[in-house]
Design a protein around this motif. Structure first.
Motif, PDB file in Angstrom:
ATOM      1  N   ALA A  10       0.885  -1.339  -0.005  1.00 49.78           N
ATOM      2  CA  ALA A  10      -0.041  -0.079   0.099  1.00 49.78           C
ATOM      3  C   ALA A  10       0.893   1.309   0.219  1.00 49.78           C
ATOM      4  O   ALA A  10       2.088   1.102   0.335  1.00 49.78           O
ATOM      5  CB  ALA A  10      -0.737   0.129   1.358  1.00 49.78           C
ATOM      6  N   THR A  12       0.243   4.120   1.878  1.00 49.29           N
ATOM      7  CA  THR A  12      -0.332   4.969   3.062  1.00 49.29           C
ATOM      8  C   THR A  12       1.256   5.393   3.842  1.00 49.29           C
ATOM      9  O   THR A  12       1.778   4.285   4.371  1.00 49.29           O
ATOM     10  CB  THR A  12      -1.266   4.424   3.826  1.00 49.29           C
ATOM     11  OG1 THR A  12      -2.348   4.132   2.720  1.00 49.29           O
ATOM     12  CG2 THR A  12      -1.891   5.401   4.979  1.00 49.29           C
ATOM     13  N   ALA A  14       3.239   5.653   7.032  1.00 42.50           N
ATOM     14  CA  ALA A  14       3.222   4.814   8.185  1.00 42.50           C
ATOM     15  C   ALA A  14       4.101   5.519   9.452  1.00 42.50           C
ATOM     16  O   ALA A  14       5.107   6.435   9.355  1.00 42.50           O
ATOM     17  CB  ALA A  14       3.936   3.449   8.024  1.00 42.50           C
ATOM     18  N   GLY A  58       2.732  -6.646  11.764  1.00 40.30           N
ATOM     19  CA  GLY A  58       1.419  -6.001  11.766  1.00 40.30           C
ATOM     20  C   GLY A  58       0.657  -5.308  12.821  1.00 40.30           C
ATOM     21  O   GLY A  58       0.974  -5.708  13.805  1.00 40.30           O
ATOM     22  N   TRP A 151      -9.221  -4.484   9.862  1.00 42.82           N
ATOM     23  CA  TRP A 151      -8.012  -4.036   9.025  1.00 42.82           C
ATOM     24  C   TRP A 151      -6.531  -4.180   9.611  1.00 42.82           C
ATOM     25  O   TRP A 151      -6.522  -3.720  10.641  1.00 42.82           O
ATOM     26  CB  TRP A 151      -7.972  -2.617   8.444  1.00 42.82           C
ATOM     27  CG  TRP A 151      -9.152  -2.429   7.458  1.00 42.82           C
ATOM     28  CD1 TRP A 151     -10.200  -2.038   7.764  1.00 42.82           C
ATOM     29  CD2 TRP A 151      -8.969  -2.713   5.992  1.00 42.82           C
ATOM     30  NE1 TRP A 151     -11.110  -1.981   6.414  1.00 42.82           N
ATOM     31  CE2 TRP A 151     -10.170  -2.225   5.532  1.00 42.82           C
ATOM     32  CE3 TRP A 151      -7.801  -2.937   5.298  1.00 42.82           C
ATOM     33  CZ2 TRP A 151     -10.351  -2.316   3.890  1.00 42.82           C
ATOM     34  CZ3 TRP A 151      -8.017  -3.123   3.777  1.00 42.82           C
ATOM     35  CH2 TRP A 151      -8.958  -2.711   3.330  1.00 42.82           C
ATOM     36  N   GLU A 152      -5.652  -4.871   9.133  1.00 41.01           N
ATOM     37  CA  GLU A 152      -4.323  -5.133   9.563  1.00 41.01           C
ATOM     38  C   GLU A 152      -3.218  -4.486   8.623  1.00 41.01           C
ATOM     39  O   GLU A 152      -3.643  -4.760   7.417  1.00 41.01           O
ATOM     40  CB  GLU A 152      -4.101  -6.465   9.609  1.00 41.01           C
ATOM     41  CG  GLU A 152      -2.457  -6.911  10.127  1.00 41.01           C
ATOM     42  CD  GLU A 152      -2.164  -8.231  10.276  1.00 41.01           C
ATOM     43  OE1 GLU A 152      -1.135  -8.454  10.880  1.00 41.01           O
ATOM     44  OE2 GLU A 152      -3.074  -9.131  10.027  1.00 41.01           O
ATOM     45  N   THR A 153      -2.594  -3.672   9.397  1.00 43.99           N
ATOM     46  CA  THR A 153      -1.506  -3.199   8.290  1.00 43.99           C
ATOM     47  C   THR A 153      -0.161  -3.802   8.612  1.00 43.99           C
ATOM     48  O   THR A 153       0.325  -3.817   9.666  1.00 43.99           O
ATOM     49  CB  THR A 153      -1.200  -1.654   8.961  1.00 43.99           C
ATOM     50  OG1 THR A 153      -2.536  -0.839   8.700  1.00 43.99           O
ATOM     51  CG2 THR A 153      -0.263  -0.805   7.738  1.00 43.99           C
ATOM     52  N   TYR A 155       4.234  -4.368   7.827  1.00 46.46           N
ATOM     53  CA  TYR A 155       5.587  -3.606   7.502  1.00 46.46           C
ATOM     54  C   TYR A 155       6.512  -4.786   7.556  1.00 46.46           C
ATOM     55  O   TYR A 155       6.475  -5.497   8.300  1.00 46.46           O
ATOM     56  CB  TYR A 155       5.673  -2.675   8.555  1.00 46.46           C
ATOM     57  CG  TYR A 155       4.705  -1.597   8.894  1.00 46.46           C
ATOM     58  CD1 TYR A 155       4.511  -0.618   8.245  1.00 46.46           C
ATOM     59  CD2 TYR A 155       3.793  -1.673   9.921  1.00 46.46           C
ATOM     60  CE1 TYR A 155       3.595   0.154   8.333  1.00 46.46           C
ATOM     61  CE2 TYR A 155       2.720  -0.998  10.379  1.00 46.46           C
ATOM     62  CZ  TYR A 155       2.668   0.308   9.530  1.00 46.46           C
ATOM     63  OH  TYR A 155       1.639   1.312   9.801  1.00 46.46           O
ATOM     64  N   PRO A 163       3.760   0.989   4.632  1.00 45.88           N
ATOM     65  CA  PRO A 163       3.410  -0.153   5.106  1.00 45.88           C
ATOM     66  C   PRO A 163       3.710  -1.089   3.726  1.00 45.88           C
ATOM     67  O   PRO A 163       3.363  -0.669   2.673  1.00 45.88           O
ATOM     68  CB  PRO A 163       1.835  -0.055   5.438  1.00 45.88           C
ATOM     69  CG  PRO A 163       1.602   1.038   4.598  1.00 45.88           C
ATOM     70  CD  PRO A 163       2.840   2.114   4.662  1.00 45.88           C
ATOM     71  N   TYR A 164       3.912  -2.541   4.215  1.00 49.91           N
ATOM     72  CA  TYR A 164       3.959  -3.611   3.003  1.00 49.91           C
ATOM     73  C   TYR A 164       2.221  -3.675   2.331  1.00 49.91           C
ATOM     74  O   TYR A 164       2.524  -3.639   1.167  1.00 49.91           O
ATOM     75  CB  TYR A 164       4.628  -4.949   3.481  1.00 49.91           C
ATOM     76  CG  TYR A 164       4.905  -5.785   2.376  1.00 49.91           C
ATOM     77  CD1 TYR A 164       6.171  -5.918   1.937  1.00 49.91           C
ATOM     78  CD2 TYR A 164       3.860  -6.773   2.242  1.00 49.91           C
ATOM     79  CE1 TYR A 164       6.180  -6.804   0.842  1.00 49.91           C
ATOM     80  CE2 TYR A 164       4.019  -7.675   1.137  1.00 49.91           C
ATOM     81  CZ  TYR A 164       5.377  -7.526   0.484  1.00 49.91           C
ATOM     82  OH  TYR A 164       5.811  -8.680  -0.611  1.00 49.91           O
ATOM     83  N   ARG A 166      -2.064  -3.687   3.269  1.00 48.81           N
ATOM     84  CA  ARG A 166      -3.136  -3.286   4.270  1.00 48.81           C
ATOM     85  C   ARG A 166      -4.391  -4.564   3.644  1.00 48.81           C
ATOM     86  O   ARG A 166      -4.532  -4.864   2.504  1.00 48.81           O
ATOM     87  CB  ARG A 166      -3.902  -2.144   3.785  1.00 48.81           C
ATOM     88  CG  ARG A 166      -3.344  -1.057   4.291  1.00 48.81           C
ATOM     89  CD  ARG A 166      -3.626  -0.321   5.643  1.00 48.81           C
ATOM     90  NE  ARG A 166      -5.073   0.134   5.485  1.00 48.81           N
ATOM     91  CZ  ARG A 166      -5.901   0.221   6.656  1.00 48.81           C
ATOM     92  NH1 ARG A 166      -5.693  -0.299   8.039  1.00 48.81           N
ATOM     93  NH2 ARG A 166      -7.045   0.650   6.680  1.00 48.81           N
ATOM     94  N   LYS A 193      -5.452  -5.629  -0.379  1.00 46.97           N
ATOM     95  CA  LYS A 193      -5.511  -4.665  -1.397  1.00 46.97           C
ATOM     96  C   LYS A 193      -4.617  -5.011  -2.382  1.00 46.97           C
ATOM     97  O   LYS A 193      -3.606  -5.116  -2.149  1.00 46.97           O
ATOM     98  CB  LYS A 193      -5.288  -3.076  -0.796  1.00 46.97           C
ATOM     99  CG  LYS A 193      -6.362  -2.558   0.118  1.00 46.97           C
ATOM    100  CD  LYS A 193      -6.192  -1.134   0.125  1.00 46.97           C
ATOM    101  CE  LYS A 193      -7.266  -0.565   0.733  1.00 46.97           C
ATOM    102  NZ  LYS A 193      -6.815   1.056   1.197  1.00 46.97           N
TER     103      LYS A 193
END
Length: 214
Positions: A10, A12, A14, A58, A151-153, A155, A163-164, A166, A193
């Motif tokens: 993603a 976004t 971080a 995450g 939702w998990e983000t 890295y 982030p790696y 989402r 995603k």
């Protein structure tokens, strides 16, 4: 390395990565094998080593200011901790999970059937070679309950520039009591995603603070 489970990166921005009991990307976690050996032959949890090299982590922000911190190896072993802060300083409720099965549903019908399975008070695991698991979340009810969504983000860089991935997850946690302790199981649908939807099952155990270190 995590494309199978997590899809594409993603974009976004971080925050800096949390550190839970010195655990973060690039660290090695030492485990006490007695944590799972005490469960004996009845458990489906297996792990062939007593050290985990963390290559991704995450974070999940829950309602009420609670956070779930997850630390992953290249082969998708997951160490999880709850925390009352995003930085991971007030951490508790530790658990360790290993992958059991992974499948890609071919269509919406299979996704609907999976969500129906996750809504029942007991997970019938025979198709995946598992026993029946009582529901741990909503365990005080025998009524159908919708699975939890979050939702998990993810890295994979300690600097956490971006982030790696989402991932939207639809999941339910289960537990069964054995003579030597409790075995956990989480069943989930992952919808990253830019990636393919998958159905995952992981087998886990609770961890005491004295049973791991980094």
């Amino acid at each position: 390395m995590f494309k199978r489970l997590f899809g594409q990166p993603a974009a976004t921005p971080a925050k800096s990565l949390a550190m839970v009991r010195n655990i973060t990307v690039g660290r090695t976690v030492a485990l006490d094998p007695l944590a799972w050996r005490r469960l004996g032959a009845d458990t489906h949890f297996t792990l062939d080593r007593d050290a985990l090299v963390i290559t991704a982590q995450g974070v999940v922000a829950l309602d009420g200011g609670t956070f779930v911190h997850r630390f992953y190896t290249d082969d998708h072993v997951m160490l999880q901790a709850m925390s009352d802060d995003e930085a991971g300083a007030a951490s508790y409720d530790f658990s360790l999970f290993t992958p059991w099965s992974s499948a890609y549903p071919p269509g919406e019908r299979e996704r609907r059937l999976w969500r129906d399975r996750l809504s029942e008070p007991r997970f019938q695991g025979a198709p995946e070679g598992l026993p029946e698991y009582p529901r741990f979340w909503f365990s005080d009810s025998e009524e159908r309950q919708p699975p939890v969504t979050l939702w998990e983000t993810i890295y994979d860089d300690r600097e956490a520039a971006v982030p790696y991935a989402r991932i939207f997850q639809t999941c339910m946690l289960y537990a069964r009591d054995l003579a030597g302790g409790r075995e956990l199981m989480i069943a989930l649908e992952q919808e990253p995603k830019g990636g393919d939807v998958s159905h995952e099952i992981m087998i886990g155990i609770p961890l005491e603070m004295a049973e791991f270190s980094a």
